[in-house]
Enzyme design. Structure first.
Site, PDB file in Angstrom:
ATOM      1  N   THR A 156      -4.361  -8.391  10.729  1.00 52.39           N
ATOM      2  CA  THR A 156      -4.802  -7.304  10.018  1.00 52.39           C
ATOM      3  C   THR A 156      -4.437  -6.018  11.104  1.00 52.39           C
ATOM      4  OG1 THR A 156      -6.743  -8.216   9.259  1.00 52.39           O
ATOM      5  CG2 THR A 156      -6.804  -5.821   9.461  1.00 52.39           C
ATOM      6  N   PHE A 213     -14.812   2.463   8.565  1.00 53.84           N
ATOM      7  CA  PHE A 213     -13.549   2.890   7.842  1.00 53.84           C
ATOM      8  C   PHE A 213     -13.378   3.110   6.302  1.00 53.84           C
ATOM      9  CE2 PHE A 213     -13.090  -1.554   9.165  1.00 53.84           C
ATOM     10  CZ  PHE A 213     -12.658  -2.268   7.939  1.00 53.84           C
ATOM     11  N   ARG A 223       3.706  -7.460   8.983  1.00 50.72           N
ATOM     12  CA  ARG A 223       3.111  -6.353   9.856  1.00 50.72           C
ATOM     13  C   ARG A 223       3.436  -6.230  11.162  1.00 50.72           C
ATOM     14  NH1 ARG A 223      -2.952  -7.711   7.554  1.00 50.72           N
ATOM     15  NH2 ARG A 223      -3.094  -6.410   5.635  1.00 50.72           N
ATOM     16  N   LYS A 260       0.948  -1.244  -0.135  1.00 50.83           N
ATOM     17  CA  LYS A 260      -0.223   0.005   0.122  1.00 50.83           C
ATOM     18  C   LYS A 260       0.952   1.218   0.109  1.00 50.83           C
ATOM     19  CE  LYS A 260      -3.559  -2.454   2.710  1.00 50.83           C
ATOM     20  NZ  LYS A 260      -4.256  -2.359   3.936  1.00 50.83           N
ATOM     21  N   TYR A 292     -11.966  -2.967  -2.328  1.00 50.79           N
ATOM     22  CA  TYR A 292     -12.337  -3.232  -1.042  1.00 50.79           C
ATOM     23  C   TYR A 292     -13.914  -3.242  -0.919  1.00 50.79           C
ATOM     24  CZ  TYR A 292      -7.790  -2.788   0.944  1.00 50.79           C
ATOM     25  OH  TYR A 292      -6.595  -2.687   1.485  1.00 50.79           O
ATOM     26  N   ARG A 352      -0.988 -15.052   3.603  1.00 51.32           N
ATOM     27  CA  ARG A 352      -1.458 -14.292   4.869  1.00 51.32           C
ATOM     28  C   ARG A 352      -0.838 -14.485   6.082  1.00 51.32           C
ATOM     29  NH1 ARG A 352      -5.931 -10.963   4.226  1.00 51.32           N
ATOM     30  NH2 ARG A 352      -6.659 -11.689   6.367  1.00 51.32           N
ATOM     31  N   ASN A 368      -1.421  -0.429   7.638  1.00 54.39           N
ATOM     32  CA  ASN A 368      -0.618  -1.623   7.855  1.00 54.39           C
ATOM     33  C   ASN A 368       0.207  -2.216   6.584  1.00 54.39           C
ATOM     34  OD1 ASN A 368      -2.839  -2.409   6.287  1.00 54.39           O
ATOM     35  ND2 ASN A 368      -3.774  -3.686   7.879  1.00 54.39           N
ATOM     36  N   HIS A 410      -1.583  -5.646   1.557  1.00 55.53           N
ATOM     37  CA  HIS A 410      -2.639  -6.379   1.079  1.00 55.53           C
ATOM     38  C   HIS A 410      -2.277  -7.837   0.602  1.00 55.53           C
ATOM     39  CE1 HIS A 410      -6.629  -7.528  -0.137  1.00 55.53           C
ATOM     40  NE2 HIS A 410      -6.084  -7.914  -1.156  1.00 55.53           N
TER      41      HIS A 410
HETATM   42  N1  UDP Z   1      -8.988  -1.571   8.400  1.00 57.09           N
HETATM   43  C1  UDP Z   1      -8.946  -0.496   9.109  1.00 57.09           C
HETATM   44  N2  UDP Z   1      -9.526  -0.581  10.393  1.00 57.09           N
HETATM   45  C2  UDP Z   1     -10.154  -1.679  10.835  1.00 57.09           C
HETATM   46  C3  UDP Z   1     -10.138  -2.649   9.982  1.00 57.09           C
HETATM   47  C4  UDP Z   1      -9.548  -2.886   8.841  1.00 57.09           C
HETATM   48  O1  UDP Z   1      -8.466   0.638   8.657  1.00 57.09           O
HETATM   49  O2  UDP Z   1     -10.722  -1.660  11.703  1.00 57.09           O
HETATM   50  C5  UDP Z   1      -8.137  -1.683   6.991  1.00 57.09           C
HETATM   51  C6  UDP Z   1      -6.933  -2.217   7.073  1.00 57.09           C
HETATM   52  O3  UDP Z   1      -5.959  -1.403   6.194  1.00 57.09           O
HETATM   53  C7  UDP Z   1      -7.085  -3.592   6.502  1.00 57.09           C
HETATM   54  C8  UDP Z   1      -8.057  -3.033   5.171  1.00 57.09           C
HETATM   55  O4  UDP Z   1      -8.843  -2.131   5.984  1.00 57.09           O
HETATM   56  O5  UDP Z   1      -5.908  -3.889   5.934  1.00 57.09           O
HETATM   57  C9  UDP Z   1      -8.851  -4.354   4.966  1.00 57.09           C
HETATM   58  O6  UDP Z   1      -9.566  -4.953   5.840  1.00 57.09           O
HETATM   59  P1  UDP Z   1      -9.535  -6.602   6.028  1.00 57.09           P
HETATM   60  O7  UDP Z   1     -10.594  -6.903   7.180  1.00 57.09           O
HETATM   61  O8  UDP Z   1      -9.762  -7.083   4.732  1.00 57.09           O
HETATM   62  O9  UDP Z   1      -7.994  -6.985   6.602  1.00 57.09           O
HETATM   63  P2  UDP Z   1      -6.806  -7.598   5.867  1.00 57.09           P
HETATM   64  O10 UDP Z   1      -7.512  -8.594   4.827  1.00 57.09           O
HETATM   65  O11 UDP Z   1      -6.045  -6.420   5.002  1.00 57.09           O
HETATM   66  O12 UDP Z   1      -5.934  -8.194   6.818  1.00 57.09           O
HETATM   67 MG    MG Z   2      -8.901  -8.585   3.481  1.00 60.13          MG
END
Ligand code: UDP
Ligand code: MG
Length: 162
Positions: free
Chosen positions: A102, A68, A113, A20, A60, A96, A123, A126
């Protein structure tokens, strides 16, 4: 072996990984790429792009009801993103694992991360969360001709097959 490489193995998968704008700006491209590379995964596509807000919203779309969502899409479209496709056995799930939880405050040390980020809104990376999203995200970010099928010389050492 990889799709298109002529081998017999059937467990090869591809996943979509993106660094990102925060990861790019912080100079973490080589650090992150090297973790996937060292593991033994194969890079099959890579490009630096600034996604539009509309494109970020598509990426997304599953999160559009979350509070958010708007800020997240603003952020993803705020600067260069390094979009990649990585291939290997189990790469979707293990990718992952390499990335970590996350919320970086809960990610294990040793994960991307966990080692390199502090807050959930920044973070740095992706990764697709399953086979279906991997397929959809690869198709969203890349044209088929941008995916390069080739045999890596290391495959026989990584997988132990000839
Ligand atoms: N995110 C955020 N606040 C939250 C949860 C998620 O800003 O409380 C953002 C974060 O950058 C995350 C992205 O939204 O990577 C996508 O969320 P997801 O639950 O899909 O997490 P990921 O798959 O990236 O671990
Ligand atoms: Mg995700």
């Amino acid at each position: 072996h990889a799709p298109g490489s002529g081998g017999a193995c059937c467990r090869m998968e591809r996943t979509f990984i993106a660094i990102k704008p925060d990861g790019v700006q912080r100079g973490l491209i080589s650090e992150i790429v090297s973790r996937f590379e060292r593991k033994g995964y194969k890079l099959v596509a890579i490009k630096l792009v600034v996604p539009s807000k509309q494109f970020a919203e598509k990426h997304y779309h599953d999160l559009k009801e979350r509070p958010f969502f708007n800020g997240l899409c603003d952020f993803l479209s705020s600067g260069p993103v390094l979009a990649m496709v990585w291939e290997g056995e189990g790469v979707i799930k293990y990718g992952r694992k390499l990335i970590g939880a996350t919320d970086p405050s809960k990610s294990e040390p040793g994960t991307i991360r966990g080692d390199l980020a502090v807050v959930v809104g920044r973070n740095i990376i992706h990764g697709s969360d399953g086979p279906e999203t991997a397929k959809d995200e690869i198709a969203l970010w890349f044209q088929p001709k941008e995916l390069v099928s080739y045999t890596s010389n290391e495959e026989k050492w990584i997988y132990g097959v000839n």
